[in-house]
Design a protein around this motif. Structure first.
Motif, PDB file in Angstrom:
ATOM      1  N   PRO A  58      40.996 162.491  68.449  1.00 30.11           N
ATOM      2  CA  PRO A  58      40.061 161.500  68.983  1.00 30.11           C
ATOM      3  C   PRO A  58      40.493 160.077  68.644  1.00 30.11           C
ATOM      4  O   PRO A  58      41.004 159.818  67.548  1.00 30.11           O
ATOM      5  CB  PRO A  58      38.737 161.855  68.291  1.00 30.11           C
ATOM      6  CG  PRO A  58      39.152 162.501  67.003  1.00 30.11           C
ATOM      7  CD  PRO A  58      40.422 163.243  67.310  1.00 30.11           C
ATOM      8  N   LEU A  59      40.308 159.172  69.586  1.00 29.71           N
ATOM      9  CA  LEU A  59      40.649 157.772  69.336  1.00 29.71           C
ATOM     10  C   LEU A  59      39.760 157.190  68.244  1.00 29.71           C
ATOM     11  O   LEU A  59      40.212 156.407  67.413  1.00 29.71           O
ATOM     12  CB  LEU A  59      40.489 156.969  70.633  1.00 29.71           C
ATOM     13  CG  LEU A  59      41.450 157.344  71.770  1.00 29.71           C
ATOM     14  CD1 LEU A  59      41.089 156.589  73.041  1.00 29.71           C
ATOM     15  CD2 LEU A  59      42.888 157.053  71.367  1.00 29.71           C
ATOM     16  N   GLU A  60      38.504 157.583  68.248  1.00 31.41           N
ATOM     17  CA  GLU A  60      37.556 157.169  67.211  1.00 31.41           C
ATOM     18  C   GLU A  60      36.860 158.436  66.703  1.00 31.41           C
ATOM     19  O   GLU A  60      35.955 158.946  67.366  1.00 31.41           O
ATOM     20  CB  GLU A  60      36.536 156.176  67.767  1.00 31.41           C
ATOM     21  CG  GLU A  60      37.145 154.867  68.243  1.00 31.41           C
ATOM     22  CD  GLU A  60      36.085 153.914  68.781  1.00 31.41           C
ATOM     23  OE1 GLU A  60      34.886 154.238  68.659  1.00 31.41           O
ATOM     24  OE2 GLU A  60      36.459 152.861  69.306  1.00 31.41           O
ATOM     25  N   PRO A  61      37.271 158.954  65.544  1.00 27.45           N
ATOM     26  CA  PRO A  61      36.687 160.204  65.053  1.00 27.45           C
ATOM     27  C   PRO A  61      35.171 160.105  64.930  1.00 27.45           C
ATOM     28  O   PRO A  61      34.648 159.184  64.306  1.00 27.45           O
ATOM     29  CB  PRO A  61      37.345 160.382  63.671  1.00 27.45           C
ATOM     30  CG  PRO A  61      38.638 159.643  63.787  1.00 27.45           C
ATOM     31  CD  PRO A  61      38.344 158.456  64.662  1.00 27.45           C
ATOM     32  N   PRO A  62      34.446 161.033  65.544  1.00 26.01           N
ATOM     33  CA  PRO A  62      32.979 161.022  65.444  1.00 26.01           C
ATOM     34  C   PRO A  62      32.529 161.607  64.113  1.00 26.01           C
ATOM     35  O   PRO A  62      33.345 162.090  63.312  1.00 26.01           O
ATOM     36  CB  PRO A  62      32.565 161.935  66.613  1.00 26.01           C
ATOM     37  CG  PRO A  62      33.687 162.924  66.701  1.00 26.01           C
ATOM     38  CD  PRO A  62      34.940 162.148  66.373  1.00 26.01           C
ATOM     39  N   SER A  63      31.249 161.555  63.870  1.00 24.80           N
ATOM     40  CA  SER A  63      30.720 162.239  62.696  1.00 24.80           C
ATOM     41  C   SER A  63      30.804 163.735  62.917  1.00 24.80           C
ATOM     42  O   SER A  63      30.852 164.210  64.054  1.00 24.80           O
ATOM     43  CB  SER A  63      29.257 161.845  62.460  1.00 24.80           C
ATOM     44  OG  SER A  63      28.437 162.360  63.507  1.00 24.80           O
ATOM     45  N   ARG A  64      30.825 164.484  61.824  1.00 21.78           N
ATOM     46  CA  ARG A  64      30.868 165.940  61.964  1.00 21.78           C
ATOM     47  C   ARG A  64      29.603 166.452  62.649  1.00 21.78           C
ATOM     48  O   ARG A  64      29.661 167.380  63.451  1.00 21.78           O
ATOM     49  CB  ARG A  64      31.025 166.594  60.594  1.00 21.78           C
ATOM     50  CG  ARG A  64      31.180 168.113  60.675  1.00 21.78           C
ATOM     51  CD  ARG A  64      31.322 168.745  59.301  1.00 21.78           C
ATOM     52  NE  ARG A  64      31.380 170.184  59.405  1.00 21.78           N
ATOM     53  CZ  ARG A  64      32.483 170.881  59.638  1.00 21.78           C
ATOM     54  NH1 ARG A  64      33.633 170.250  59.806  1.00 21.78           N
ATOM     55  NH2 ARG A  64      32.459 172.196  59.727  1.00 21.78           N
ATOM     56  N   GLU A  65      28.456 165.818  62.329  1.00 24.72           N
ATOM     57  CA  GLU A  65      27.203 166.247  62.961  1.00 24.72           C
ATOM     58  C   GLU A  65      27.260 166.038  64.477  1.00 24.72           C
ATOM     59  O   GLU A  65      26.834 166.893  65.259  1.00 24.72           O
ATOM     60  CB  GLU A  65      26.011 165.486  62.371  1.00 24.72           C
ATOM     61  CG  GLU A  65      25.826 165.687  60.875  1.00 24.72           C
ATOM     62  CD  GLU A  65      26.505 164.587  60.064  1.00 24.72           C
ATOM     63  OE1 GLU A  65      27.646 164.207  60.409  1.00 24.72           O
ATOM     64  OE2 GLU A  65      25.899 164.123  59.091  1.00 24.72           O
ATOM     65  N   GLY A  66      27.796 164.884  64.897  1.00 27.11           N
ATOM     66  CA  GLY A  66      27.906 164.606  66.322  1.00 27.11           C
ATOM     67  C   GLY A  66      28.845 165.578  67.013  1.00 27.11           C
ATOM     68  O   GLY A  66      28.568 166.044  68.123  1.00 27.11           O
ATOM     69  N   ALA A  67      29.959 165.893  66.358  1.00 25.24           N
ATOM     70  CA  ALA A  67      30.909 166.833  66.936  1.00 25.24           C
ATOM     71  C   ALA A  67      30.307 168.230  67.030  1.00 25.24           C
ATOM     72  O   ALA A  67      30.491 168.929  68.031  1.00 25.24           O
ATOM     73  CB  ALA A  67      32.187 166.860  66.100  1.00 25.24           C
ATOM     74  N   ARG A  68      29.584 168.634  65.994  1.00 27.20           N
ATOM     75  CA  ARG A  68      28.953 169.955  66.002  1.00 27.20           C
ATOM     76  C   ARG A  68      27.909 170.047  67.117  1.00 27.20           C
ATOM     77  O   ARG A  68      27.798 171.063  67.802  1.00 27.20           O
ATOM     78  CB  ARG A  68      28.307 170.203  64.646  1.00 27.20           C
ATOM     79  CG  ARG A  68      27.585 171.533  64.469  1.00 27.20           C
ATOM     80  CD  ARG A  68      28.551 172.667  64.339  1.00 27.20           C
ATOM     81  NE  ARG A  68      28.788 173.334  65.609  1.00 27.20           N
ATOM     82  CZ  ARG A  68      29.654 174.323  65.783  1.00 27.20           C
ATOM     83  NH1 ARG A  68      30.401 174.716  64.762  1.00 27.20           N
ATOM     84  NH2 ARG A  68      29.799 174.892  66.953  1.00 27.20           N
ATOM     85  N   ARG A  69      27.164 168.947  67.293  1.00 27.13           N
ATOM     86  CA  ARG A  69      26.156 168.917  68.352  1.00 27.13           C
ATOM     87  C   ARG A  69      26.816 169.014  69.729  1.00 27.13           C
ATOM     88  O   ARG A  69      26.318 169.713  70.624  1.00 27.13           O
ATOM     89  CB  ARG A  69      25.328 167.645  68.236  1.00 27.13           C
ATOM     90  CG  ARG A  69      24.136 167.582  69.180  1.00 27.13           C
ATOM     91  CD  ARG A  69      23.178 166.489  68.779  1.00 27.13           C
ATOM     92  NE  ARG A  69      23.825 165.185  68.668  1.00 27.13           N
ATOM     93  CZ  ARG A  69      24.071 164.560  67.510  1.00 27.13           C
ATOM     94  NH1 ARG A  69      23.724 165.124  66.363  1.00 27.13           N
ATOM     95  NH2 ARG A  69      24.659 163.370  67.495  1.00 27.13           N
ATOM     96  N   ALA A  70      27.961 168.343  69.898  1.00 26.70           N
ATOM     97  CA  ALA A  70      28.682 168.413  71.166  1.00 26.70           C
ATOM     98  C   ALA A  70      29.172 169.833  71.431  1.00 26.70           C
ATOM     99  O   ALA A  70      29.123 170.316  72.571  1.00 26.70           O
ATOM    100  CB  ALA A  70      29.861 167.440  71.155  1.00 26.70           C
TER     101      ALA A  70
END
Length: 273
Positions: A58-70
């Motif tokens: 990812p160009l800008e790593p998201p939070s783990r919570e956001g990634a898990r939600r996705a």
């Protein structure tokens, strides 16, 4: 009654309305499965935006919570599929374009789900998803690259290189095409142990938080004691043999005793070993 159970007698309909040419079905935005599917994919794209050629990074790593939600949203969206889109319309020209677009978006969603899975430390699960995806989409680069990254994260660099090489040969044989420079760069990065990846950290204080990354990779774990394993490399591609020899030399417990371009040369070297 099924579409508008709350509508009273003689009340005007809001879902089925009368027009000068007949009846018209009007639905609220998001009422269709296709709307929910597209919304989930677009949201995941915003959370895990990547550059061409590096679908795992990812160009800008998201939070783990956001990634898990996705991931959860993509799983729910992919579960909406029940066969071919608009199958009831057969070969009608009016459906072919939309059908092709939705099929492409579905494959993209599967690739995106695997990429995010790798980033949150679920490389083994992502690898399984990519195996199934690659079987039906063997010409696509993203699944091939993501599978190699997943294998590398699992400590299986040799398998990652073999997987990319097999895909490259199949692409040339079946499509008459060479891979893009991004694939060659990925091979070099794996060979030289300089593959750039991201592991999204678990929230502080969670069960997965151990003061470091969300999950340890096998390649990062120091073995307590490893018995020496003598191996042979037999391949007609000198660059591949050179890279694989260097990789094995960097892994404790391996000693290359055969480095040959074919079976005859390998037998001679085995006799000398």
């Amino acid at each position: 009654d099924l579409l508008e159970p709350a509508r009273g007698p003689r009340q005007s309909g809001r879902t089925i309305v009368t027009t000068s040419t007949g009846y018209l079905l009007e639905l609220e935005p998001g009422a269709l499965d296709v709307d929910r599917f597209e919304a989930a994919v677009r949201n995941a794209e915003r959370i895990f935006r990547t550059a061409p050629g590096t679908p795992w990074l990812p160009l800008e790593p998201p939070s783990r919570e956001g990634a898990r939600r996705a991931c959860d949203e993509l799983d729910a969206a992919l579960a909406l599929w029940r066969g071919e889109p608009y199958a009831e319309l057969g070969d009608a020209l009016s459906a072919q374009g939309d059908r092709a677009s939705l099929e492409e978006l579905r494959v993209h969603a599967q690739e995106l789900r695997a990429a995010i899975g790798i980033a949150i430390g679920e490389s083994a699960d992502a690898f399984g998803r990519l195996e199934a995806l690659g079987a039906a989409n063997g010409h696509r680069e993203n699944p091939a690259m993501l599978k190699a990254v997943a294998l590398t994260n699992m400590g299986r660099q040799v398998d990652a290189l073999a997987s990319l090489r097999q895909w490259r040969e199949s692409l040339l044989e079946e499509q008459g095409l060479d891979p893009s420079p991004a694939v060659r760069e990925l091979e070099s990065a794996i060979l030289q142990r300089r593959l750039e990846t991201v592991e999204l950290a678990a929230p502080a204080g969670s069960a997965q938080d151990s003061g470091g990354s969300a999950s340890a990779r096998e390649s990062d774990v120091e073995p307590e004691a490893v018995a020496e394993l003598r191996v042979g490399i037999v391949d007609d591609h000198p660059v591949f043999r050179m890279g694989l020899r260097g990789l094995l030399a960097s892994i404790p417990g391996f000693r290359v005793v055969v480095d040959a371009d074919g079976p005859d040369a390998a037998r001679v070297q085995i006799g000398r070993a």
